[in-house]
Write an enzyme that holds these catalytic residues in place. Structure first.
Site, mmCIF file in Angstrom:
data_model
loop_
_atom_site.group_PDB
_atom_site.id
_atom_site.type_symbol
_atom_site.label_atom_id
_atom_site.label_comp_id
_atom_site.label_asym_id
_atom_site.label_seq_id
_atom_site.Cartn_x
_atom_site.Cartn_y
_atom_site.Cartn_z
ATOM 1 N N GLU A 257 -8.210 -39.481 2.129
ATOM 2 C CA GLU A 257 -7.771 -39.293 3.512
ATOM 3 C C GLU A 257 -7.653 -37.802 3.784
ATOM 4 O O GLU A 257 -7.784 -36.975 2.870
ATOM 5 C CB GLU A 257 -6.455 -40.030 3.772
ATOM 6 C CG GLU A 257 -5.293 -39.546 2.914
ATOM 7 C CD GLU A 257 -4.062 -40.458 3.027
ATOM 8 O OE1 GLU A 257 -4.217 -41.673 3.175
ATOM 9 O OE2 GLU A 257 -2.949 -39.921 2.957
ATOM 10 N N HIS B 299 1.668 -40.194 6.026
ATOM 11 C CA HIS B 299 1.830 -39.645 4.684
ATOM 12 C C HIS B 299 2.148 -38.158 4.790
ATOM 13 O O HIS B 299 1.532 -37.453 5.584
ATOM 14 C CB HIS B 299 0.536 -39.792 3.873
ATOM 15 C CG HIS B 299 0.282 -41.189 3.419
ATOM 16 N ND1 HIS B 299 -0.968 -41.625 3.077
ATOM 17 C CD2 HIS B 299 1.116 -42.246 3.252
ATOM 18 C CE1 HIS B 299 -0.891 -42.899 2.714
ATOM 19 N NE2 HIS B 299 0.359 -43.293 2.815
#
Lengths: 296, 408
Positions: A217, A255
């Protein structure tokens, strides 16, 4: 064979009496994982679920039960201490599930772990599963929070920074009949114990892993580093997916580590690096397993 | 968490890092008093700076028409006029978005003659997992631009978190900036103060751009800083004084509301809302909406093991924002079972009137049961099996919803 853990691995759980620790220790036990000890300071002598002895310290748990791997489910302010307690007890592996550990604490943990033999996975990660041979992969080693029954024993290695996107990937593989050797969630924090690259090296050397899926990511350079190594060294087919192509720069996407800082850490740069390394990149998260299936 | 420039300067001052003389204020009257004092101390010029959490203030434009959120003033009267024109107005910069931010605080500072400008920052180097101090002689410029065009002009010193920034490292950096003699000591002391401020407060970034060498009215030269700081949210629990600096007016009300339920919500500018469990899957869901030709309206992570209540709260937040053309709910049930999630969706859907099509994709544990509950509810929900089908249906539903509304 598999990497990091196998069905016979003896696991202890730090924070086994907490809400998540107890819930997931129970699920791992019912998956057939050898949870041999729990650690909660002050609760030594008690027994979890009528079968797992609880100890006050990790060192004592290791001495009494021969555990070699720990799962950390300790709240964020205490997690750094819990990790280093496992390192001090000379464990092979500490898997830290805890989300929300302060960056300074993790900086100190990384510093203190230099030269130690213990490997850290996470923090802020879903854990590791080596599926078993039984029904719905029962009998495997499940450390962390990944639902065990999604797996199927097989030969695909999965490494990912995400939680539910890993479930999605594993489930896609299982539905296509492609079992997994080991699935590793390395975590979504900016400071982590083990990178994509280190896991891919282990998978490359594991005779039981025949192909690899890399899920990344935005943020950091873990995917680019892995890509560079894959390009020159990886003997096995690799498929990949990078999440966050549509994420705006400068915003943390859930995150702590998922942020495009300036021009660094973009999905485009990571996808380009993977493609240049010969990794088959999935155009959408819906076709990750399919993308791998086409190259094996 | 971010703080204002004036707050960052106060934190730095505690560690002996000087900012230009001045202070912050919330009224025109206070602005005038501060300016009078500065002029009386011999300053020739005073600067008025709008305090908002966004860069590009100098080149920003107020919705009232005034250009610039940073103004150089030569008289008290100048300060009065600029303060009056800025207070309460919306300032739009390249970082605020078109709606801009309301200016309710100004920093009034002395503007001494600048002899030199440098760049200085402390941040986490993710590749080494250690702090790094970066300096450059190219002060006042965008560091990204320097990094791209003249990377050799950025000098880095990696810091061992166990021992902190050693004095020799600070001297090395100060010397590389061209400071010698007394200024070498002054600069290295300043650098150490900046690192201490970073460490003590568990900042993720301290940036002083520019770090200025200025000539004071009495002819002496000294170093002063401009400042920007942000903090590690995960460490705020042990820094109550930093928590108190939080300015809710700088945050989007929906994002604040979401954080109360432990949800991660970020508003984007599309019109297909999404609600997903887990950050990676939430980003992936946004990506697949774009792949099928739609535009996501938000990032919303209700947590990997979301509860029924969190799903309901998340849906409510989506529905309370701007008008959506479609909503995509994507839940991968792990420990939390899909039937429980389905009940959460129904509760929120009944409580808030649904004004656009909702596509629900449930996968994982008890997905079949969850789908059955949704289909039998009689609510106008579209069900999808795969992520691709869900995205495709949501984009098509948004298109037809848009054209229906246009026809009305």
């Amino acid at each position: 064979m598999s990497i990091l853990v196998e069905p016979s691995t003896r696991v202890l759980v730090q924070g086994i009496t907490g809400k998540y620790g107890s819930q997931h220790a129970r699920l791992s036990l019912s998956y057939g994982t050898k949870i041999v000890a729990g650690v909660t300071p002050g609760k030594g002598g008690q027994v979890f679920e009528n079968q797992v002895p609880i100890f006050d310290t990790v060192a004592e748990a290791v001495k009494q039960t021969g555990a070699t791997v720990s799962a950390v489910f300790v709240p964020p302010p205490l997690a750094a201490d819990a990790i280093l307690e496992g390192v001090n007890a000379d464990l092979d592996l500490v898997v830290c599930i805890t989300e929300g550990i302060p960056i300074f604490d993790m900086m100190k943990v990384k510093r203190a772990m230099q030269g130690k033999r213990t490997r850290l996975i996470g923090p802020n990660c879903p854990g590791i599963t080596t599926p078993g041979e039984g029904k719905d992969s029962h009998g495997g080693c499940r450390i962390g929070i990944i639902p065990g029954h999604l797996h199927k024993r097989g030969h695909i290695g999965v490494v990912s920074r995400s939680g539910t996107l890993t479930y999605e990937t594993v489930w896609q593989l299982t539905q296509l009949g492609l079992g997994q050797s080991t699935c590793v969630g390395i975590g979504g924090d900016p400071i982590f114990g083990t990178s994509h690259l280190e896991i891919i090296k282990l998978m490359n050397d594991d005779p039981d892993t025949h192909a690899i899926i890399l899920i990344g990511e935005i943020g950091g350079t873990s995917e680019e580093e892995a890509a560079e190594w894959i390009k020159h060294n990886c003997k096995k087919p690799v498929a990949g997916f990078i999440a966050g192509a549509s994420a705006p720069p400068g915003r943390r996407m859930g995150h702590a580590g998922a942020i495009i800082s300036g021009k660094r850490g973009t999905a485009a740069a990571k996808i380009e690096a993977l493609k240049a390394a010969g990794v088959a990149t999935a155009a959408t998260p819906s076709v990750i397993a399919e993308t791998l299936a086409k190259i094996i | 968490m971010n703080i204002h420039e004036y707050q960052a300067k106060l934190l730095l001052a505690k560690n002996g890092v000087p900012a230009p003389a001045g202070s912050a204020c919330t009224t025109v009257g206070e602005a005038v008093v501060i300016a009078e004092k500065l002029f009386a101390s011999g300053q020739k010029q005073v600067i008025v700076k709008a305090q908002i959490h966004a860069g590009g203030r100098g080149k920003g434009v107020f919705k009232s028409g005034l250009h610039g959120g940073v103004k150089l003033c030569k008289t008290v009267d100048d300060v009065y006029r600029n303060a009056k024109a800025m207070f309460g107005q919306m300032l739009v910069t390249k970082q605020t978005g078109p709606e801009g931010r309301r200016v309710s605080r100004l920093l009034i500072e002395s503007a001494s003659a600048i002899k030199r400008e440098c760049y200085l920052a402390v941040l986490l180097d993710r590749t080494t997992s250690r702090p790094v101090m970066m300096v450059s002689t190219e002060g006042g410029m965008d560091i990204e631009e320097i990094a791209e065009k003249t990377p050799e002009k950025i000098i880095r010193e990696t810091i061992d978190p166990a021992i902190g920034l050693m004095p020799y490292q600070a001297r090395k950096l100060a010397f590389s900036l061209g400071f010698t003699g007394d200024l070498l000591h002054q600069a290295s002391k300043l650098l150490q103060g900046v690192y201490r401020t970073w460490e003590q407060n568990e900042a993720t970034l301290v940036e002083t751009n520019p770090l200025c060498l200025v000539e004071q009215p009495d002819g002496t030269v000294s170093l002063v800083v401009d400042a920007k700081m942000s903090f590690d949210d995960n460490a705020l629990f042990r820094h109550p004084e930093i928590r108190q600096m939080r300015d809710l007016a700088e945050e989007s009300p929906l994002e604040t509301e979401a954080s109360k339920f432990n949800l991660n919500y970020i508003k984007l500018d599309g019109d297909i809302a999404c609600l997903v469990n887990g950050a990676g899957l939430a980003m992936a869901t946004m990506d697949i909406i774009v792949h099928y030709g739609g535009r996501p309206a938000n990032f919303l992570d209700v947590g990997g093991s979301a509860s029924r209540e969190q799903v309901a709260a998340g849906l409510k937040i989506i529905l309370s924002g701007a008008r959506m053309q479609a909503i995509l709910v994507n839940i991968f049930g792990g420990i939390m079972q899909c039937d429980t999630i389905a009940h959460g969706i129904l509760a929120a859907a009944r409580e808030n009137s649904l004004t656009c099509p909702v596509v629900v994709r449930l996968a994982g544990t008890n997905a079949d049961l969850g789908r059955k509950i949704l289909l039998e509810s009689g609510l106008p929900l579209l069900s999808a099996d795969s992520l691709a089908e869900a995205a495709d249906k949501a984009v098509k539903a948004a298109v037809s919803n848009r054209s229906q509304m246009a026809a009305c």
